[in-house]
Enzyme design. Structure first.
Site, PDB file in Angstrom:
ATOM      1  N   ASP A  96      21.821 -59.921 -28.594  1.00  0.00           N
ATOM      2  CA  ASP A  96      21.150 -60.271 -29.689  1.00  0.00           C
ATOM      3  C   ASP A  96      21.715 -61.379 -30.677  1.00  0.00           C
ATOM      4  O   ASP A  96      21.340 -61.387 -31.740  1.00  0.00           O
ATOM      5  CB  ASP A  96      20.427 -59.135 -30.371  1.00  0.00           C
ATOM      6  N   GLU A 118      21.102 -56.922 -21.180  1.00  0.00           N
ATOM      7  CA  GLU A 118      20.571 -56.067 -22.416  1.00  0.00           C
ATOM      8  C   GLU A 118      19.517 -56.458 -23.066  1.00  0.00           C
ATOM      9  O   GLU A 118      19.355 -56.501 -24.499  1.00  0.00           O
ATOM     10  CB  GLU A 118      21.958 -56.015 -23.307  1.00  0.00           C
ATOM     11  N   GLU A 132      19.488 -60.045 -35.861  1.00  0.00           N
ATOM     12  CA  GLU A 132      19.536 -59.626 -34.283  1.00  0.00           C
ATOM     13  C   GLU A 132      18.351 -59.312 -33.763  1.00  0.00           C
ATOM     14  O   GLU A 132      17.868 -59.690 -32.666  1.00  0.00           O
ATOM     15  CB  GLU A 132      20.344 -58.445 -34.270  1.00  0.00           C
ATOM     16  N   HIS A 209      29.410 -52.605 -41.025  1.00  0.00           N
ATOM     17  CA  HIS A 209      29.556 -53.961 -41.480  1.00  0.00           C
ATOM     18  C   HIS A 209      28.363 -54.816 -41.376  1.00  0.00           C
ATOM     19  O   HIS A 209      28.203 -56.028 -41.872  1.00  0.00           O
ATOM     20  CB  HIS A 209      30.473 -54.875 -40.299  1.00  0.00           C
ATOM     21  N   ARG A 211      24.793 -56.524 -42.317  1.00  0.00           N
ATOM     22  CA  ARG A 211      24.299 -57.291 -43.560  1.00  0.00           C
ATOM     23  C   ARG A 211      23.273 -56.391 -44.492  1.00  0.00           C
ATOM     24  O   ARG A 211      23.567 -56.521 -45.522  1.00  0.00           O
ATOM     25  CB  ARG A 211      23.467 -58.849 -43.038  1.00  0.00           C
ATOM     26  N   HIS A 242      35.668 -54.902 -41.433  1.00  0.00           N
ATOM     27  CA  HIS A 242      35.433 -56.324 -41.052  1.00  0.00           C
ATOM     28  C   HIS A 242      36.195 -57.285 -41.705  1.00  0.00           C
ATOM     29  O   HIS A 242      36.443 -57.002 -42.900  1.00  0.00           O
ATOM     30  CB  HIS A 242      33.811 -56.489 -41.147  1.00  0.00           C
TER      31      HIS A 242
END
Length: 380
Positions: A96, A118, A132, A209, A211, A242
């Protein structure tokens, strides 16, 4: 046949590595070209090194502080002429990421069939996870081969109108990679990390991590970790930070002074797998870890409001807890104090694969692309 495989981020490389290695086992039937966009240069290279994969082409698109629009335009601009030159029978892309979506678009423009590894993961919220969810939906509209990891993912694709003959349930290649690496002997080079995770106490492994968790949600996550180590004297937390300053600066401010919280840099893949092996419980907002940790018998609390991997929730290997510090601490405390509850999650069957996904993908490609020039025409 000529197969092009593209990677741009650490998850891309991790989940494509078993496929790339499987294709390499059949040189009499397939030629392979590996393309790196370099979307995440350093973290990507770590995984490529683990599996001894050297890309044939590097688009080198990474810029400091790049926006999604910059990544999109640079990958498309640099990939298009390469595909025009190579003319592969199929382009394989995973998951993604922006690299995956743009690779599918570039291949479509050149009428090159696309294999989506996937495929079919959904939250049904276009902004969560961002970007994503839209990346994978757009890739699905471009793909010709949909390699779904689970029955639910395959059902999602059918519901969206993807022809059933283009959907193949194969399991998730991340389990192929994990089981191979987990079987290797390993010792931590970092003495402090080794000492903190090899003692008699228990280890809480944390990553955060995404957003949608930046800012106040991440602050709440940090507070829950602080409360857990203060309430459980035998608990040692290892928090992987991260590299993005928006994430790491807040984590350091909130937890840097906690004696039993060890803040660590992003780990390379092999030590990360061994960190999961040594952990007692995993708190994460990552997608891939929801698949990986259960393969090692580790319960996962998912610090998100939604997940595109509901199979783990249904199977009992993971539980969705959001970013409410009270709920996170309560569910973690339950697993740390209730042996039966812990064992129920730790022993639940991982729904994401058995380590044979890459072999299934190769068998499908070999059947459908039997000879050069016979590739299935791109879907309309």
């Amino acid at each position: 046949m000529l197969v092009a495989s593209i990677v741009g981020t650490r998850p891309d490389a991790l989940k494509m590595a078993p496929v790339i290695l499987e294709l390499a086992r059949h040189p009499e039937r397939v030629r392979q070209v590996v393309i790196s966009t370099g979307q995440h240069r350093e973290m990507l290279q770590q995984v490529l090194d683990v599996f001894h994969i050297v890309p044939d082409h590097n688009l080198d698109v990474m810029l400091p502080g790049q926006t999604l629009a910059q990544i999109t335009s640079r990958v498309l601009e640099r990939l298009d002429p390469l595909l025009a030159e190579l003319r592969p029978d199929v382009l394989l892309a995973q998951g993604d990421t922006t690299t995956t979506f743009v690779a599918g678009l570039a291949a479509f423009y050149r009428q090159i069939p696309v294999g989506h590894v996937e495929a079919g993961l959904r939250t049904d919220n276009r902004y969560d996870p961002f970007p994503e969810e839209i990346n994978r939906r757009l890739t699905a509209s471009l793909a010709d081969f949909h390699f779904a990891p689970t029955e639910r993912a395959a059902a999602n694709l059918k519901r969206e109108g993807i022809p059933p003959e283009r959907i193949f349930e194969v399991g998730n290649t991340v389990i192929d990679a994990l089981l191979e690496v987990a079987a290797r002997p390993y010792g931590f080079e970092d003495a402090e990390l080794d000492a903190r995770t090899s003692g008699p106490g228990r280890v809480l492994l944390v990553t955060a991590h995404r957003r949608e968790n930046w800012g106040e949600p991440l602050r709440r996550i940090c507070h829950s970790v602080r409360d857990l180590v203060r309430n459980f004297p035998d608990l040692q937390a290892v928090f992987q930070m991260h590299k993005n300053p928006a994430v790491r600066d807040l984590i350091q401010a909130e937890l840097g002074a906690e004696a039993r919280v060890l803040l660590v840099e992003p780990q390379e893949y092999v030590p990360w797998i061994n960190l999961m092996k040594r952990s007692t419980l995993v708190l994460t907002d990552s997608g891939g870890i929801q698949e990986e940790a259960p393969a090692l018998g580790k319960p996962v609390l998912v610090m998100r409001e939604t997940t595109e991997r509901p199979e783990g929730i249904a199977a009992g290997t993971a539980k969705l807890v959001g970013t409410d510090p009270v709920l996170i601490a309560r569910e973690a405390a339950r697993l740390l104090t209730d042996t039966a509850a812990y064992e129920a999650m730790a022993r639940a069957v991982n729904p994401y694969g058995d380590g044979q996904s890459a072999a299934r993908i190769w068998a499908i490609l070999a059947e459908h692309l039997a000879e050069p020039g016979t590739a299935a025409s791109p879907s309309g």
